[in-house]
Design an enzyme around this catalytic site. Sequence first.
Site, mmCIF file in Angstrom:
data_model
loop_
_atom_site.group_PDB
_atom_site.id
_atom_site.type_symbol
_atom_site.label_atom_id
_atom_site.label_comp_id
_atom_site.label_asym_id
_atom_site.label_seq_id
_atom_site.Cartn_x
_atom_site.Cartn_y
_atom_site.Cartn_z
ATOM 1 N N ILE A 46 -1.070 2.709 -3.960
ATOM 2 C CA ILE A 46 -1.382 1.953 -5.169
ATOM 3 C C ILE A 46 -0.641 2.588 -6.349
ATOM 4 O O ILE A 46 -0.618 3.810 -6.504
ATOM 5 C CB ILE A 46 -2.900 1.939 -5.431
ATOM 6 C CG1 ILE A 46 -3.634 1.398 -4.196
ATOM 7 C CG2 ILE A 46 -3.228 1.098 -6.655
ATOM 8 C CD1 ILE A 46 -5.150 1.484 -4.298
ATOM 9 N N GLY A 101 -8.249 4.130 -11.153
ATOM 10 C CA GLY A 101 -7.057 3.335 -11.453
ATOM 11 C C GLY A 101 -7.147 1.924 -10.916
ATOM 12 O O GLY A 101 -6.797 0.961 -11.605
ATOM 13 N N ASP A 153 -25.075 8.957 -8.276
ATOM 14 C CA ASP A 153 -24.336 9.576 -7.183
ATOM 15 C C ASP A 153 -24.464 8.679 -5.963
ATOM 16 O O ASP A 153 -25.525 8.590 -5.347
ATOM 17 C CB ASP A 153 -24.910 10.967 -6.892
ATOM 18 C CG ASP A 153 -24.207 11.662 -5.735
ATOM 19 O OD1 ASP A 153 -23.249 11.084 -5.169
ATOM 20 O OD2 ASP A 153 -24.617 12.787 -5.385
ATOM 21 N N TYR A 189 -8.632 11.389 6.606
ATOM 22 C CA TYR A 189 -8.566 10.215 5.728
ATOM 23 C C TYR A 189 -8.383 8.942 6.543
ATOM 24 O O TYR A 189 -9.103 7.952 6.351
ATOM 25 C CB TYR A 189 -7.414 10.394 4.743
ATOM 26 C CG TYR A 189 -7.135 9.191 3.884
ATOM 27 C CD1 TYR A 189 -7.959 8.873 2.807
ATOM 28 C CD2 TYR A 189 -6.028 8.383 4.136
ATOM 29 C CE1 TYR A 189 -7.693 7.770 2.004
ATOM 30 C CE2 TYR A 189 -5.759 7.288 3.338
ATOM 31 C CZ TYR A 189 -6.593 6.983 2.282
ATOM 32 O OH TYR A 189 -6.327 5.880 1.495
ATOM 33 N N ARG A 244 1.634 8.347 -9.150
ATOM 34 C CA ARG A 244 2.986 8.612 -9.648
ATOM 35 C C ARG A 244 3.186 10.100 -9.922
ATOM 36 O O ARG A 244 4.256 10.652 -9.654
ATOM 37 C CB ARG A 244 3.246 7.803 -10.921
ATOM 38 C CG ARG A 244 3.482 6.322 -10.661
ATOM 39 C CD ARG A 244 4.041 5.625 -11.883
ATOM 40 N NE ARG A 244 4.343 4.224 -11.599
ATOM 41 C CZ ARG A 244 5.418 3.591 -12.042
ATOM 42 N NH1 ARG A 244 6.292 4.223 -12.805
ATOM 43 N NH2 ARG A 244 5.621 2.320 -11.742
ATOM 44 N N THR A 303 -0.699 3.855 -9.374
ATOM 45 C CA THR A 303 -1.549 4.400 -10.423
ATOM 46 C C THR A 303 -0.874 5.625 -11.036
ATOM 47 O O THR A 303 -0.001 6.244 -10.417
ATOM 48 C CB THR A 303 -2.921 4.822 -9.869
ATOM 49 O OG1 THR A 303 -2.727 5.904 -8.927
ATOM 50 C CG2 THR A 303 -3.607 3.655 -9.164
ATOM 51 N N PRO A 304 -1.276 6.011 -12.239
ATOM 52 C CA PRO A 304 -0.699 7.226 -12.847
ATOM 53 C C PRO A 304 -0.883 8.459 -11.970
ATOM 54 O O PRO A 304 0.014 9.305 -11.869
ATOM 55 C CB PRO A 304 -1.464 7.347 -14.164
ATOM 56 C CG PRO A 304 -1.828 5.936 -14.516
ATOM 57 C CD PRO A 304 -2.133 5.278 -13.198
#
Length: 230
Positions: free
Chosen positions: A181, A14, A54, A148, A187, A183-184
């Site tokens: 961010i 995205g 990769d 993370y 969301r 992004t779809p």
Amino acid sequence: MAGRSVLVTGGAGGLGRAVTAAFVEAGWRVVVPERSSRPGTRPAADGVHRLVADLTDPEGAERAVRAAADDPAAPLRAVVNLAGGYASGGLVHETPVEEFERMFTVNLRPTHLVTRAALPHLLAAGGGAVVCVAARAAVSPFAGAAGYATAKAAVLAFANAVAVEYRRSGVRCNTVLPSVIDTPANRAAQPDADHSRWVAPAEIASVIRFLASDESAPTSGAAVPVYGRA
């Protein structure tokens, strides 16, 4: 900016699509490695070159960098490290070490391998820029995502080390720290959030392109917050 190449990892995501479009618009030759071929993700704009690699594998990272540096008319002058991922979990004592370490494999390992492979080419070209993507969680962690947050903090520390080691050679390294961010995928994951407070991919892309350009030549070792209103 014609006659320059940029390697954008994570360019099919995205944020990556917005970053790719921003560099194409500015006249860069853009190389986008993907883990596997993904029909339908290729932008219509000219100037984008894709390959399968990769980036958690040293040879894959080397192959991607060679593709970005193989045009003598457009030497590699910038690397944008977007490749990464997010996973939440329990508290620290509830998180298996394998899940904790996986965040380093996903976020730090490709950033290190691609940057390491690209640095000799940037030096040979007389300098350039590396832009890394960490996260606000690197400097302001939240509960349930220690792996993370720690991995993104490691990305920030790595970028600062590159900035220090190569500043006398004309290679700059800066980091952007997004909040959430818009992004779809995000969301879908947080349908009830106030999306108007999130930062748009195109807004982050503009900052990244600036940090890769000669306009930001005096800047290295910066950690740039791109939080929107979040």
